[in-house]
Design an enzyme around this catalytic site. Structure first.
Site, PDB file in Angstrom:
ATOM      1  N   ASN A  70      59.760  87.850 -25.635  1.00  0.00           N
ATOM      2  CA  ASN A  70      60.337  87.410 -24.532  1.00  0.00           C
ATOM      3  C   ASN A  70      60.788  86.052 -24.949  1.00  0.00           C
ATOM      4  OD1 ASN A  70      60.617  85.825 -22.239  1.00  0.00           O
ATOM      5  ND2 ASN A  70      59.032  86.807 -21.200  1.00  0.00           N
ATOM      6  N   GLY A 132      59.822  87.992  -8.600  1.00  0.00           N
ATOM      7  CA  GLY A 132      59.630  87.133  -9.312  1.00  0.00           C
ATOM      8  C   GLY A 132      60.395  87.551 -10.649  1.00  0.00           C
ATOM      9  N   ALA A 133      61.183  88.661 -10.655  1.00  0.00           N
ATOM     10  CA  ALA A 133      61.971  89.090 -11.974  1.00  0.00           C
ATOM     11  C   ALA A 133      62.968  87.898 -12.301  1.00  0.00           C
ATOM     12  CB  ALA A 133      62.438  90.497 -11.816  1.00  0.00           C
ATOM     13  N   GLY A 134      62.903  87.355 -13.734  1.00  0.00           N
ATOM     14  CA  GLY A 134      63.804  86.576 -14.045  1.00  0.00           C
ATOM     15  C   GLY A 134      65.146  87.376 -14.477  1.00  0.00           C
ATOM     16  N   VAL A 135      65.195  88.569 -14.953  1.00  0.00           N
ATOM     17  CA  VAL A 135      66.378  89.542 -15.014  1.00  0.00           C
ATOM     18  C   VAL A 135      66.007  90.576 -14.184  1.00  0.00           C
ATOM     19  CG1 VAL A 135      67.643  90.711 -16.555  1.00  0.00           C
ATOM     20  CG2 VAL A 135      66.474  88.504 -17.439  1.00  0.00           C
ATOM     21  N   HIS A 140      61.906  96.027 -17.032  1.00  0.00           N
ATOM     22  CA  HIS A 140      61.219  95.611 -18.364  1.00  0.00           C
ATOM     23  C   HIS A 140      59.815  95.516 -17.999  1.00  0.00           C
ATOM     24  CE1 HIS A 140      63.063  91.749 -16.383  1.00  0.00           C
ATOM     25  NE2 HIS A 140      61.627  91.142 -16.876  1.00  0.00           N
ATOM     26  N   HIS A 142      56.262  93.632 -18.931  1.00  0.00           N
ATOM     27  CA  HIS A 142      55.738  92.590 -19.986  1.00  0.00           C
ATOM     28  C   HIS A 142      54.337  93.023 -20.389  1.00  0.00           C
ATOM     29  CE1 HIS A 142      58.067  89.299 -18.149  1.00  0.00           C
ATOM     30  NE2 HIS A 142      58.333  90.194 -17.354  1.00  0.00           N
TER      31      HIS A 142
END
Length: 184
Positions: A70, A132-135, A140, A142
């Site tokens: 990450n 809350g997914a940044g992308v 993906h 974590h």
């Protein structure tokens, strides 16, 4: 002016003295200057496998999915397992992708336990921006290593994580420890 006088004067250059301690992390400026989306026009998880592994922090490649560090880790060794296909949610993954994401996750846990001696893990998928997914457009998983001693006041009070290793060093150690596939 004496050097001692310069030091005293320098103490006042920052403005009004306060009780805050400063944690100087100039290497993080590259991330700050990149903005919230380092790749604005392309999906970072579609782009990463097109480049050399070390350049994009890829540690292992499978048939349908791959593993990378990450870029904005919660802890040192924070891995992401991504399918190569650009899909947004877990229910869109094929049975083969689900199986390989699971297998790469297990291997990632074993490798992190070996190279970092972590005590536990947080695993998870944030699917959709609201979750809350940044992308949010590319699925993906974590894998966040945790240690009994990794909790301190920085994240709670200062909203700061202290990461003891640089990303390149972590990538090298994880990639070197990753089991090599048997090729017939």
């Amino acid at each position: 002016m004496s050097e001692e006088g310069m030091a005293e004067d320098a103490a006042h250059l920052a403005g009004i003295p306060d009780a805050f301690q400063r944690l100087w992390t100039p290497h993080r400026m590259a991330y700050i200057q990149a903005g919230p989306e380092p790749l604005r026009d392309e999906c970072p998880f579609c782009e990463a496998p097109k480049h050399p592994d070390a350049e994009r922090l890829v540690v292992a490649r499978g048939e349908t999915a791959y593993v990378l560090l990450n870029l904005f880790p919660y802890n040192s060794g924070h891995l992401l397992v991504c399918p190569y296909r650009h899909i947004a949610t877990y229910d869109q993954a094929t049975p083969e992708e689900v199986a390989e994401i699971g297998a790469l996750t297990q291997t990632g846990m074993r490798v992190l336990r070996e190279v970092s001696r972590c005590d536990g893990f947080n695993l998870g998928m944030n699917q959709g921006a609201v979750a809350g997914a940044g992308v949010d457009g590319h699925l993906h998983q974590h894998i966040v290593p945790r240690w009994a001693s990794d909790a301190n006041f920085f994240p709670i009070i200062a909203k700061t994580k202290a990461l003891p290793q640089l990303l390149g060093e972590v990538r090298e150690s994880v990639a070197a420890a990753w089991p090599k596939p048997d090729r017939d």
